[in-house]
Design an enzyme around this catalytic site. Structure first.
Site, PDB file in Angstrom:
ATOM      1  CB  CYS A   1      18.254  14.365 -25.713  1.00 37.77           C
ATOM      2  SG  CYS A   1      18.231  12.576 -25.881  1.00 37.77           S
TER       3      CYS A   1
ATOM      4  CG  HIS B   1      16.167  14.452 -21.285  1.00 34.58           C
ATOM      5  ND1 HIS B   1      15.637  15.118 -22.363  1.00 34.58           N
ATOM      6  CD2 HIS B   1      16.569  13.249 -21.752  1.00 34.58           C
ATOM      7  CE1 HIS B   1      15.703  14.344 -23.436  1.00 34.58           C
ATOM      8  NE2 HIS B   1      16.275  13.213 -23.097  1.00 34.58           N
TER       9      HIS B   1
ATOM     10  CD  GLU C   1      14.214  18.087 -21.115  1.00 40.13           C
ATOM     11  OE1 GLU C   1      15.342  18.269 -20.613  1.00 40.13           O
ATOM     12  OE2 GLU C   1      14.031  17.399 -22.138  1.00 40.13           O
TER      13      GLU C   1
END
Lengths: 79, 228
Positions: free
Chosen positions: B86, B203, B205
Site C-alpha cells: 500500500c 493488504h 497482512e
C-alpha cells in the site's frame, strides 16, 4: 530572492481531480470551461542574487522532490 | 528469517505486518526512518501501509527520500527481499526501486473493501505457497492505487513477467469490472527486475486469521519464510 515552481501533470495523464473540478464548475453554471487540469504551486525564498544559480537549484529541487517526473512537468520562475 | 519493518511518521500498519510475519515464523524488528543502516542480518525489509508524512506533496514522496531508503536500496542491490504494501508500494515507486506511479483512484473515492487478486506467477520468493492463477481474497484500503507508467515501462513489465498480482473477481476473472481503481492492465502489484522487490497495493497482512474472515494473505508471508 523569491521564486515560484509550478508543477503540472504531463499531457495525456488522466487527471480525475481536474475532471471532478471541471464537472463542479459546469454544475455551478460557469460557462465556457472546456478542460481543467490541477497542479501545484510552490512559493520559495532562496538565498543569493544570482538568478541562474537559483534556477539551477530549483530545477534540482523539482527533479529530486517537488515533481514526479514520470507524470509531472515543472516550471521555475524567478519573481 | 529476519525482517525489518520500516516505520515512517504516519505509517500505521507496521503492527499488522509484524503479526503476519511472526505468525509465519519470522523475527521482526521495527526500524525508525532516520536510521542509516538496517539491523545486521536483515533478510527482508517491509515498508508497511499507512500515510507516511500525511501523504503530503505526493503519497510516499517524502518517505521515498528518507535516510533509511539508502540502506533499503543497498539491501535490494545485494539481492535482499523488499516488500512494500500500500503506502509502501507508493514509497517504492517514489524512491525509484520500482517503476511507475500510483495515481488517484479512477472514481476519486478512498476504497476500503475485500478484493480478489490473481496470482500471476508462483515461482517467486513471494508467491511459492500459492497456486498459479489462484484468486486470493485479501483487502484494499487506498485512495491512490491507480498504477500508471510509461507505455514502454508497461510493455517491459509485461514482457518480463513482472506483474505479481492483478485485480480479479472471486472466480479469477480479470477485467474492468473487477478493477477497483483503474490501474493499467489491472495491475495490483509488480516485481523489480531481479524479482526480489515486490510492491503491491492490497493488504495480505489483513487476511491471516480466520477471526477476520480469511487467511489467503498467509501464503505470501509463508512463501518468504521458505525463501530466506
Amino acid at each position: 530572492m523569491k521564486a515560484r515552481v509550478t508543477v503540472t501533470l504531463k499531457s495525456g495523464v488522466l487527471d480525475p481531480q481536474g475532471k471532478a473540478i471541471e464537472g463542479a464548475l459546469h454544475s455551478l453554471g460557469v460557462d465556457g470551461i472546456t478542460s481543467v487540469r490541477q497542479g501545484k504551486v510552490f512559493d520559495i525564498e532562496i538565498d543569493g542574487s544570482d538568478a541562474e544559480a537559483a534556477k539551477a537549484a530549483l530545477a534540482a529541487a523539482s527533479e529530486k522532490l517537488l515533481a514526479n517526473m514520470v507524470v509531472e512537468n515543472y516550471r521555475v520562475e524567478i519573481l | 528469517m529476519k525482517a525489518a519493518i520500516v516505520l515512517f511518521p504516519g505509517s500505521n500498519r507496521e503492527g499488522d505486518a509484524a503479526r503476519a510475519l511472526r505468525q509465519a515464523g519470522a523475527e521482526t524488528n521495527i526500524v525508525w526512518h532516520a536510521e542509516h543502516d538496517l539491523p545486521a542480518g536483515t533478510d527482508l525489509v517491509v515498508l508497511p501501509g499507512g500515510f507516511s508524512y500525511g501523504d503530503y506533496l505526493r503519497c510516499g514522496a517524502i518517505a521515498g527520500r528518507a535516510h533509511v531508503m539508502d540502506a533499503v536500496r543497498r539491501h535490494a542491490a545485494r539481492g535482499g527481499f523488499v516488500l512494500g504494501i500500500c503506502n509502501g508500494f507508493q514509497i517504492l515507486c517514489e524512491s525509484g526501486l520500482l517503476p511507475g506511479v500510483l495515481m488517484r483512484n479512477r472514481d476519486l473515492r478512498f476504497l476500503c473493501k475485500r478484493q480478489h487478486l490473481r496470482v500471476e506467477r508462483n515461482d517467486t520468493a513471494f508467491t511459492r505457497a500459492y497456486a498459479l492463477h489462484q484468486a486470493i481474497d485479501v483487502a484494499i484500503a487506498h485512495g491512490e492505487g491507480n498504477y500508471e507508467a510509461h507505455e514502454e515501462t508497461i510493455r517491459q513489465l509485461e514482457g518480463e513477467g513482472r506483474v505479481a498480482f492483478r485485480y480479479c473477481d472471486p472466480n479469477g476473472l480479470v477485467g474492468d469490472a473487477a478493477n477497483p481503481n483503474g490501474s493499467t492492465n489491472h495491475i495490483a502489484g509488480i516485481y523489480s527486475e531481479k524479482f526480489n522487490v515486490l510492491g503491491m497495493m492490497p493488504h495480505p497482512e489483513n487476511l491471516i486469521d480466520p477471526l477476520v474472515g480469511g487467511i489467503d494473505g498467509r501464503g505470501l508471508f509463508e512463501s518468504l519464510i521458505r525463501a530466506a
